[in-house]
Design a protein around this motif. Sequence first.
Motif, PDB file in Angstrom:
ATOM      1  N   ALA A   1      38.953  41.868 114.851  1.00  0.00           N
ATOM      2  CA  ALA A   1      38.461  42.491 113.618  1.00  0.00           C
ATOM      3  C   ALA A   1      36.962  42.275 113.459  1.00  0.00           C
ATOM      4  O   ALA A   1      36.224  43.190 113.084  1.00  0.00           O
ATOM      5  CB  ALA A   1      39.211  41.933 112.409  1.00  0.00           C
ATOM      6  N   MET A   2      36.480  41.071 113.782  1.00  0.00           N
ATOM      7  CA  MET A   2      35.054  40.786 113.621  1.00  0.00           C
ATOM      8  C   MET A   2      34.192  41.579 114.603  1.00  0.00           C
ATOM      9  O   MET A   2      33.072  41.973 114.271  1.00  0.00           O
ATOM     10  CB  MET A   2      34.808  39.285 113.733  1.00  0.00           C
ATOM     11  N   VAL A   3      34.707  41.811 115.806  1.00  0.00           N
ATOM     12  CA  VAL A   3      33.979  42.652 116.751  1.00  0.00           C
ATOM     13  C   VAL A   3      33.886  44.078 116.209  1.00  0.00           C
ATOM     14  O   VAL A   3      32.825  44.711 116.227  1.00  0.00           O
ATOM     15  CB  VAL A   3      34.650  42.634 118.135  1.00  0.00           C
ATOM     16  N   LEU A   4      35.002  44.599 115.705  1.00  0.00           N
ATOM     17  CA  LEU A   4      34.998  45.937 115.108  1.00  0.00           C
ATOM     18  C   LEU A   4      34.109  45.975 113.865  1.00  0.00           C
ATOM     19  O   LEU A   4      33.424  46.971 113.607  1.00  0.00           O
ATOM     20  CB  LEU A   4      36.430  46.351 114.755  1.00  0.00           C
ATOM     21  N   ASN A   5      34.110  44.876 113.107  1.00  0.00           N
ATOM     22  CA  ASN A   5      33.258  44.812 111.923  1.00  0.00           C
ATOM     23  C   ASN A   5      31.779  44.925 112.283  1.00  0.00           C
ATOM     24  O   ASN A   5      30.966  45.404 111.487  1.00  0.00           O
ATOM     25  CB  ASN A   5      33.502  43.502 111.166  1.00  0.00           C
ATOM     26  N   THR A   6      31.426  44.458 113.478  1.00  0.00           N
ATOM     27  CA  THR A   6      30.045  44.602 113.947  1.00  0.00           C
ATOM     28  C   THR A   6      29.673  46.079 114.036  1.00  0.00           C
ATOM     29  O   THR A   6      28.597  46.502 113.577  1.00  0.00           O
ATOM     30  CB  THR A   6      29.878  43.941 115.332  1.00  0.00           C
ATOM     31  N   VAL A   7      30.564  46.884 114.605  1.00  0.00           N
ATOM     32  CA  VAL A   7      30.340  48.325 114.706  1.00  0.00           C
ATOM     33  C   VAL A   7      30.266  48.939 113.308  1.00  0.00           C
ATOM     34  O   VAL A   7      29.403  49.778 113.018  1.00  0.00           O
ATOM     35  CB  VAL A   7      31.453  48.990 115.540  1.00  0.00           C
ATOM     36  N   HIS A   8      31.167  48.501 112.416  1.00  0.00           N
ATOM     37  CA  HIS A   8      31.188  49.040 111.051  1.00  0.00           C
ATOM     38  C   HIS A   8      29.887  48.719 110.306  1.00  0.00           C
ATOM     39  O   HIS A   8      29.339  49.570 109.602  1.00  0.00           O
ATOM     40  CB  HIS A   8      32.383  48.462 110.286  1.00  0.00           C
ATOM     41  N   GLY A   9      29.414  47.489 110.463  1.00  0.00           N
ATOM     42  CA  GLY A   9      28.183  47.091 109.782  1.00  0.00           C
ATOM     43  C   GLY A   9      26.979  47.880 110.270  1.00  0.00           C
ATOM     44  O   GLY A   9      26.128  48.303 109.475  1.00  0.00           O
ATOM     45  N   ILE A  10      26.895  48.074 111.581  1.00  0.00           N
ATOM     46  CA  ILE A  10      25.793  48.851 112.148  1.00  0.00           C
ATOM     47  C   ILE A  10      25.840  50.291 111.641  1.00  0.00           C
ATOM     48  O   ILE A  10      24.807  50.869 111.276  1.00  0.00           O
ATOM     49  CB  ILE A  10      25.846  48.803 113.691  1.00  0.00           C
ATOM     50  N   ALA A  11      27.039  50.878 111.593  1.00  0.00           N
ATOM     51  CA  ALA A  11      27.185  52.253 111.120  1.00  0.00           C
ATOM     52  C   ALA A  11      26.735  52.390 109.673  1.00  0.00           C
ATOM     53  O   ALA A  11      26.012  53.331 109.312  1.00  0.00           O
ATOM     54  CB  ALA A  11      28.631  52.716 111.278  1.00  0.00           C
TER      55      ALA A  11
ATOM     56  N   ILE B   1      27.878  59.232 111.862  1.00  0.00           N
ATOM     57  CA  ILE B   1      27.319  58.044 112.496  1.00  0.00           C
ATOM     58  C   ILE B   1      28.426  57.103 112.949  1.00  0.00           C
ATOM     59  O   ILE B   1      28.360  56.506 114.033  1.00  0.00           O
ATOM     60  CB  ILE B   1      26.333  57.348 111.538  1.00  0.00           C
ATOM     61  N   SER B   2      29.462  56.969 112.132  1.00  0.00           N
ATOM     62  CA  SER B   2      30.590  56.117 112.506  1.00  0.00           C
ATOM     63  C   SER B   2      31.241  56.617 113.801  1.00  0.00           C
ATOM     64  O   SER B   2      31.556  55.824 114.699  1.00  0.00           O
ATOM     65  CB  SER B   2      31.617  56.085 111.370  1.00  0.00           C
ATOM     66  N   ARG B   3      31.438  57.921 113.897  1.00  0.00           N
ATOM     67  CA  ARG B   3      32.006  58.493 115.126  1.00  0.00           C
ATOM     68  C   ARG B   3      31.111  58.199 116.326  1.00  0.00           C
ATOM     69  O   ARG B   3      31.584  57.836 117.406  1.00  0.00           O
ATOM     70  CB  ARG B   3      32.193  60.005 114.982  1.00  0.00           C
ATOM     71  N   GLU B   4      29.811  58.365 116.134  1.00  0.00           N
ATOM     72  CA  GLU B   4      28.863  58.122 117.224  1.00  0.00           C
ATOM     73  C   GLU B   4      28.875  56.665 117.654  1.00  0.00           C
ATOM     74  O   GLU B   4      28.863  56.362 118.868  1.00  0.00           O
ATOM     75  CB  GLU B   4      27.453  58.534 116.793  1.00  0.00           C
ATOM     76  N   GLU B   5      28.893  55.746 116.682  1.00  0.00           N
ATOM     77  CA  GLU B   5      28.883  54.323 117.022  1.00  0.00           C
ATOM     78  C   GLU B   5      30.156  53.921 117.761  1.00  0.00           C
ATOM     79  O   GLU B   5      30.102  53.174 118.743  1.00  0.00           O
ATOM     80  CB  GLU B   5      28.702  53.475 115.760  1.00  0.00           C
ATOM     81  N   TYR B   6      31.293  54.438 117.310  1.00  0.00           N
ATOM     82  CA  TYR B   6      32.539  54.133 118.011  1.00  0.00           C
ATOM     83  C   TYR B   6      32.522  54.714 119.419  1.00  0.00           C
ATOM     84  O   TYR B   6      32.981  54.075 120.375  1.00  0.00           O
ATOM     85  CB  TYR B   6      33.746  54.663 117.224  1.00  0.00           C
ATOM     86  N   GLY B   7      31.980  55.913 119.553  1.00  0.00           N
ATOM     87  CA  GLY B   7      31.902  56.528 120.873  1.00  0.00           C
ATOM     88  C   GLY B   7      31.059  55.708 121.830  1.00  0.00           C
ATOM     89  O   GLY B   7      31.460  55.469 122.992  1.00  0.00           O
ATOM     90  N   LYS B   8      29.899  55.242 121.364  1.00  0.00           N
ATOM     91  CA  LYS B   8      29.022  54.434 122.214  1.00  0.00           C
ATOM     92  C   LYS B   8      29.646  53.073 122.522  1.00  0.00           C
ATOM     93  O   LYS B   8      29.532  52.575 123.653  1.00  0.00           O
ATOM     94  CB  LYS B   8      27.659  54.263 121.533  1.00  0.00           C
TER      95      LYS B   8
END
Length: 388
Positions: A143-153, A289-296
């Motif tokens: 969850a914390m790794v995914l939260n990193t992506v969420h925070g950046i987005a 942006i969320s889609r892009e961050e998850y894609g990357k």
Amino acid sequence: MSDQVKETVKKVFEELADSLETGQMGKRLKIGLTIDGSELGTEVMKEAAYQIKRKNLFDVVVIGSETDWTQDFEHISTTDCQKEAHELMTELLDSGELAGCVTLHYNFPIGVSTVGKVVTPALGRELFIATTTGTASAARNEAMVLNTVHGIAAAKASGIANPSVGILNIEGAKAVERAVLTLQKGGYEVNFGASQRADGGLVLRGNDLLMGSVDVVVCDSLTGNILMKLFSAYNSGGNYEVSGSGYGPGIGKNYERNICIISRASGAPVIANALEYAYQLAKGQLAKISREEYGKAEAAGLQEICQELTKQGAPASAALAPVTPPEKEIVTSEIAGIEIMELEEAVQLLWQKNIYAESGMGCTGPVILVNDDNDQSAKQALTEANYL
């Protein structure tokens, strides 16, 4: 020119300016606000809505019970305070009528967690807390790794092109740090900040929260929820949140709705800020942006990294047979950076390698103690076993 004509011209230019910002020609953004369910009553909702009306940045659509002030806004009346309001809210979001909404008591699906925003007391910096409600994963480190992506987005959608990121020094921090570094090596851009304490590092202390050492601090949702409440209400006695922008938008893979959360104790300033936060995210195209961050992130190995973390979450100690320690030695060399939940396993690994080691707790976290002569071989063994 009559006053009526002047007002019409003014409105046309305001709509044109808004259209240029959002890319939606002729369409003024609308942000919803559900007004029922607060412990502070609808008065705080009224005050927040009028604050936004006076700024005239966007239109507030009020969803909920009818009061003496709702006639001053576009109002959608409901009888069931929560269920009906949320159903109407999601319909309006999905149809595009609303660009975002601020609400409370909302249940996000598993995989979605919210990124709150506060103002740090030391230097008055904005700090994104990833995350504060919802659950990105049932496995905490994943969850914390995914939260990193969420925070950046969330930070990017709010206008920060390259947000700095740090991981809060809580259980799982070192394992998450290793995982995010692996993600970074795979090609996902993470702009790591650093602690402002003398020894620095990617893992943040409590002091860094007060100073706002980074733009995005990563933690689990329960910890983030506590932080939000402390930052928002520390100077009001706790029953009225006066600072910050609320608990933020729900973000997750393939999640499109811009729904920002407030709490039952959120006061008018926080609710108004939450409405503006939702507006910023709408302008910044959070879903895109969320889609892009998850894609990357997925191109950099996110799924494989999360699978490994989930596997590591199983009781690994059960896989280690009891080990008799080597002959005791003087241990003065400290090896830091071991996840506290893996500390004893790491010690036993070194015993298997015939390296005497002891566990300890340093001033910045857990350490393994070995003889000076074994320092390099111990570090190599721990690195190969993915403890470092």
